[in-house]
Design a protein around this motif. Structure first.
Motif, PDB file in Angstrom:
ATOM      1  N   MET A 288      -9.852  -6.828  10.769  1.00  0.00           N
ATOM      2  CA  MET A 288      -8.510  -7.385  10.555  1.00  0.00           C
ATOM      3  C   MET A 288      -8.520  -8.317   9.346  1.00  0.00           C
ATOM      4  N   ARG A 289      -9.511  -9.188   9.261  1.00  0.00           N
ATOM      5  CA  ARG A 289      -9.601 -10.102   8.109  1.00  0.00           C
ATOM      6  C   ARG A 289      -9.735  -9.323   6.810  1.00  0.00           C
ATOM      7  N   HIS A 290     -10.529  -8.274   6.815  1.00  0.00           N
ATOM      8  CA  HIS A 290     -10.738  -7.444   5.625  1.00  0.00           C
ATOM      9  C   HIS A 290      -9.409  -6.838   5.151  1.00  0.00           C
ATOM     10  N   TYR A 291      -8.662  -6.224   6.063  1.00  0.00           N
ATOM     11  CA  TYR A 291      -7.392  -5.608   5.682  1.00  0.00           C
ATOM     12  C   TYR A 291      -6.378  -6.640   5.230  1.00  0.00           C
ATOM     13  N   LEU A 292      -6.299  -7.765   5.934  1.00  0.00           N
ATOM     14  CA  LEU A 292      -5.325  -8.799   5.553  1.00  0.00           C
ATOM     15  C   LEU A 292      -5.667  -9.403   4.192  1.00  0.00           C
ATOM     16  N   ASP A 293      -6.955  -9.606   3.911  1.00  0.00           N
ATOM     17  CA  ASP A 293      -7.363 -10.097   2.595  1.00  0.00           C
ATOM     18  C   ASP A 293      -6.987  -9.087   1.507  1.00  0.00           C
TER      19      ASP A 293
ATOM     20  N   LEU B 109      -4.647  -6.846   1.589  1.00  0.00           N
ATOM     21  CA  LEU B 109      -3.196  -6.769   1.443  1.00  0.00           C
ATOM     22  C   LEU B 109      -2.612  -8.026   0.817  1.00  0.00           C
ATOM     23  N   GLU B 110      -3.290  -9.139   0.960  1.00  0.00           N
ATOM     24  CA  GLU B 110      -2.841 -10.355   0.270  1.00  0.00           C
ATOM     25  C   GLU B 110      -2.987 -10.181  -1.238  1.00  0.00           C
ATOM     26  N   ARG B 111      -4.087  -9.550  -1.645  1.00  0.00           N
ATOM     27  CA  ARG B 111      -4.325  -9.310  -3.069  1.00  0.00           C
ATOM     28  C   ARG B 111      -3.448  -8.188  -3.610  1.00  0.00           C
ATOM     29  N   GLU B 112      -3.185  -7.199  -2.773  1.00  0.00           N
ATOM     30  CA  GLU B 112      -2.441  -6.010  -3.215  1.00  0.00           C
ATOM     31  C   GLU B 112      -1.491  -5.559  -2.093  1.00  0.00           C
ATOM     32  N   PRO B 113      -0.339  -6.208  -1.959  1.00  0.00           N
ATOM     33  CA  PRO B 113       0.573  -5.923  -0.851  1.00  0.00           C
ATOM     34  C   PRO B 113       1.078  -4.481  -0.783  1.00  0.00           C
ATOM     35  N   GLY B 114       1.083  -3.795  -1.888  1.00  0.00           N
ATOM     36  CA  GLY B 114       1.569  -2.420  -1.913  1.00  0.00           C
ATOM     37  C   GLY B 114       0.492  -1.378  -1.725  1.00  0.00           C
ATOM     38  N   ASN B 115      -0.637  -1.760  -1.170  1.00  0.00           N
ATOM     39  CA  ASN B 115      -1.751  -0.843  -0.975  1.00  0.00           C
ATOM     40  C   ASN B 115      -1.494   0.003   0.269  1.00  0.00           C
ATOM     41  N   ALA B 116      -0.941   1.189   0.067  1.00  0.00           N
ATOM     42  CA  ALA B 116      -0.565   2.057   1.181  1.00  0.00           C
ATOM     43  C   ALA B 116      -1.756   2.447   2.063  1.00  0.00           C
TER      44      ALA B 116
ATOM     45  N   LEU C 191      -2.561  -0.485   4.304  1.00  0.00           N
ATOM     46  CA  LEU C 191      -1.540  -0.621   5.347  1.00  0.00           C
ATOM     47  C   LEU C 191      -1.729   0.434   6.436  1.00  0.00           C
ATOM     48  N   ALA C 192      -2.020   1.655   6.031  1.00  0.00           N
ATOM     49  CA  ALA C 192      -2.233   2.727   7.004  1.00  0.00           C
ATOM     50  C   ALA C 192      -3.417   2.405   7.913  1.00  0.00           C
ATOM     51  N   ARG C 193      -4.502   1.967   7.312  1.00  0.00           N
ATOM     52  CA  ARG C 193      -5.692   1.654   8.119  1.00  0.00           C
ATOM     53  C   ARG C 193      -5.464   0.440   9.007  1.00  0.00           C
ATOM     54  N   LEU C 194      -4.688  -0.516   8.526  1.00  0.00           N
ATOM     55  CA  LEU C 194      -4.328  -1.656   9.364  1.00  0.00           C
ATOM     56  C   LEU C 194      -3.509  -1.179  10.556  1.00  0.00           C
ATOM     57  N   SER C 195      -2.628  -0.224  10.342  1.00  0.00           N
ATOM     58  CA  SER C 195      -1.839   0.295  11.457  1.00  0.00           C
ATOM     59  C   SER C 195      -2.736   0.924  12.520  1.00  0.00           C
ATOM     60  N   TRP C 196      -3.765   1.629  12.077  1.00  0.00           N
ATOM     61  CA  TRP C 196      -4.698   2.245  13.027  1.00  0.00           C
ATOM     62  C   TRP C 196      -5.450   1.168  13.812  1.00  0.00           C
ATOM     63  N   LEU C 197      -5.872   0.135  13.121  1.00  0.00           N
ATOM     64  CA  LEU C 197      -6.552  -0.984  13.779  1.00  0.00           C
ATOM     65  C   LEU C 197      -5.622  -1.625  14.815  1.00  0.00           C
ATOM     66  N   LEU C 198      -4.382  -1.843  14.442  1.00  0.00           N
ATOM     67  CA  LEU C 198      -3.423  -2.433  15.379  1.00  0.00           C
ATOM     68  C   LEU C 198      -3.258  -1.563  16.616  1.00  0.00           C
TER      69      LEU C 198
END
Length: 70
Positions: free
Chosen positions: A12-17, A19-26, A29-36
């Protein structure tokens, strides 16, 4: 790697970091959705995968994740 090992906190920290650097990284975001989804957060997973698909509507990984979340 973290998700595959079931180590969701660092993942979670990895994906959020990322996405903080690159909010439009599709892909991120997709992998974060899978984690969620893996941690039982179905509604946030749905919203996040749809954000990914709004950026890249043909992202195969996100389409597969959305089908599984649905």
């Amino acid at each position: 790697r973290y998700v595959a090992q079931g180590d969701y906190g660092p993942a979670m920290r990895h994906y959020l970091d990322a996405l903080e650097r690159e909010p439009g990284n599709a892909p991120a975001l997709a992998r974060l959705s899978w984690l969620l989804l893996q941690i039982g957060q179905t509604q946030p997973a749905w919203e996040t995968v749809n954000q990914a698909l709004a950026i890249d509507p043909v992202l195969t990984e996100a389409l597969w994740f959305r089908a599984n979340i649905q």
